[in-house]
Design a protein around this motif. Sequence first.
Motif, mmCIF file in Angstrom:
data_model
loop_
_atom_site.group_PDB
_atom_site.id
_atom_site.type_symbol
_atom_site.label_atom_id
_atom_site.label_comp_id
_atom_site.label_asym_id
_atom_site.label_seq_id
_atom_site.Cartn_x
_atom_site.Cartn_y
_atom_site.Cartn_z
ATOM 1 N N THR A 91 0.836 -1.202 0.000
ATOM 2 C CA THR A 91 0.000 0.000 0.000
ATOM 3 C C THR A 91 0.867 1.248 0.000
ATOM 4 O O THR A 91 1.731 1.418 0.859
ATOM 5 N N ALA A 92 0.656 2.115 -0.986
ATOM 6 C CA ALA A 92 1.477 3.315 -1.135
ATOM 7 C C ALA A 92 0.955 4.136 -2.308
ATOM 8 O O ALA A 92 0.095 3.674 -3.069
ATOM 9 N N THR A 93 1.505 5.325 -2.451
ATOM 10 C CA THR A 93 1.326 6.092 -3.676
ATOM 11 C C THR A 93 2.487 5.752 -4.593
ATOM 12 O O THR A 93 3.651 5.863 -4.180
ATOM 13 N N TYR A 94 2.184 5.342 -5.804
ATOM 14 C CA TYR A 94 3.197 4.912 -6.757
ATOM 15 C C TYR A 94 3.433 6.009 -7.787
ATOM 16 O O TYR A 94 2.483 6.524 -8.393
ATOM 17 N N TYR A 95 4.707 6.342 -7.962
ATOM 18 C CA TYR A 95 5.112 7.380 -8.897
ATOM 19 C C TYR A 95 5.997 6.785 -9.977
ATOM 20 O O TYR A 95 6.831 5.922 -9.688
ATOM 21 N N CYS A 96 5.834 7.250 -11.191
ATOM 22 C CA CYS A 96 6.860 6.964 -12.178
ATOM 23 C C CYS A 96 7.731 8.204 -12.334
ATOM 24 O O CYS A 96 7.276 9.340 -12.086
ATOM 25 N N ALA A 97 8.960 7.975 -12.697
ATOM 26 C CA ALA A 97 9.919 9.059 -12.807
ATOM 27 C C ALA A 97 10.920 8.713 -13.902
ATOM 28 O O ALA A 97 11.161 7.535 -14.176
ATOM 29 N N ALA A 98 11.485 9.725 -14.507
ATOM 30 C CA ALA A 98 12.384 9.506 -15.638
ATOM 31 C C ALA A 98 13.593 10.423 -15.550
ATOM 32 O O ALA A 98 13.543 11.499 -14.936
ATOM 33 N N VAL A 99 14.653 9.969 -16.162
ATOM 34 C CA VAL A 99 15.859 10.785 -16.309
ATOM 35 C C VAL A 99 16.572 10.310 -17.565
ATOM 36 O O VAL A 99 16.514 9.115 -17.913
ATOM 37 N N ALA A 100 17.229 11.209 -18.249
ATOM 38 C CA ALA A 100 17.995 10.817 -19.430
ATOM 39 C C ALA A 100 19.017 9.758 -19.031
ATOM 40 O O ALA A 100 19.663 9.869 -17.980
ATOM 41 N N GLU A 101 19.151 8.727 -19.850
ATOM 42 C CA GLU A 101 20.021 7.608 -19.481
ATOM 43 C C GLU A 101 21.458 8.047 -19.271
ATOM 44 O O GLU A 101 22.154 7.495 -18.408
ATOM 45 N N ASN A 102 21.927 9.016 -20.014
ATOM 46 C CA ASN A 102 23.313 9.443 -19.829
ATOM 47 C C ASN A 102 23.506 10.255 -18.553
ATOM 48 O O ASN A 102 24.642 10.596 -18.208
ATOM 49 N N GLU A 103 22.397 10.535 -17.850
ATOM 50 C CA GLU A 103 22.486 11.222 -16.564
ATOM 51 C C GLU A 103 22.078 10.312 -15.405
ATOM 52 O O GLU A 103 22.136 10.730 -14.253
ATOM 53 N N TYR A 104 21.680 9.097 -15.712
ATOM 54 C CA TYR A 104 21.163 8.209 -14.677
ATOM 55 C C TYR A 104 22.306 7.703 -13.807
ATOM 56 O O TYR A 104 23.276 7.124 -14.300
ATOM 57 N N ASP A 105 22.169 7.894 -12.495
ATOM 58 C CA ASP A 105 23.224 7.473 -11.573
ATOM 59 C C ASP A 105 22.743 6.400 -10.620
ATOM 60 O O ASP A 105 23.416 6.106 -9.625
ATOM 61 N N GLY A 106 21.587 5.824 -10.897
ATOM 62 C CA GLY A 106 21.055 4.775 -10.052
ATOM 63 C C GLY A 106 20.169 5.283 -8.943
ATOM 64 O O GLY A 106 19.617 4.478 -8.184
ATOM 65 N N ASP A 107 20.022 6.594 -8.864
ATOM 66 C CA ASP A 107 19.310 7.142 -7.711
ATOM 67 C C ASP A 107 18.345 8.264 -8.078
ATOM 68 O O ASP A 107 17.191 8.232 -7.691
ATOM 69 N N LYS A 108 18.781 9.242 -8.808
ATOM 70 C CA LYS A 108 17.981 10.451 -8.982
ATOM 71 C C LYS A 108 17.252 10.484 -10.321
ATOM 72 O O LYS A 108 17.782 10.090 -11.345
#
Length: 122
Positions: A91-108
């Motif tokens: 049970t939670a509020t589920y969010y989708c989120a995106a970041v450009a792959e060349n900026e993806y650091d595993g977290d943000k």
Amino acid sequence: EVRLVESGGGLVQAGESLRLSCTASGFNFDGYAVGWIRHGPGLESEGALCVSMSDGMANYMAHVNGRFTISRDNAGNTVYLQMNNLKTEDTATYYCAAVAENEYDGDKFDIWGQGTQVTVSS
């Protein structure tokens, strides 16, 4: 305008399934890492449940691996989260989120949807 819109949440009983959708507008998911993150009591620091890369690779947190599946339709600009065998602790509020792959650091992530509520009753 860059937007993410989630849908598909609802109230289900433990053991049932839900499929969430996340549709982008103003940009294309191709070239973006897209993740599902949930916020709820005790879940604030959990991090991304799963992340989909545009080459089809996906990563999962251990406690949802085997129950949750992330998939994407780049042509339709939509990412899905299939959730099976739901538990009350999901049970939670589920969010989708995106970041450009060349900026993806595993977290943000830097683009977020408004969230969709999932409630699992016992």
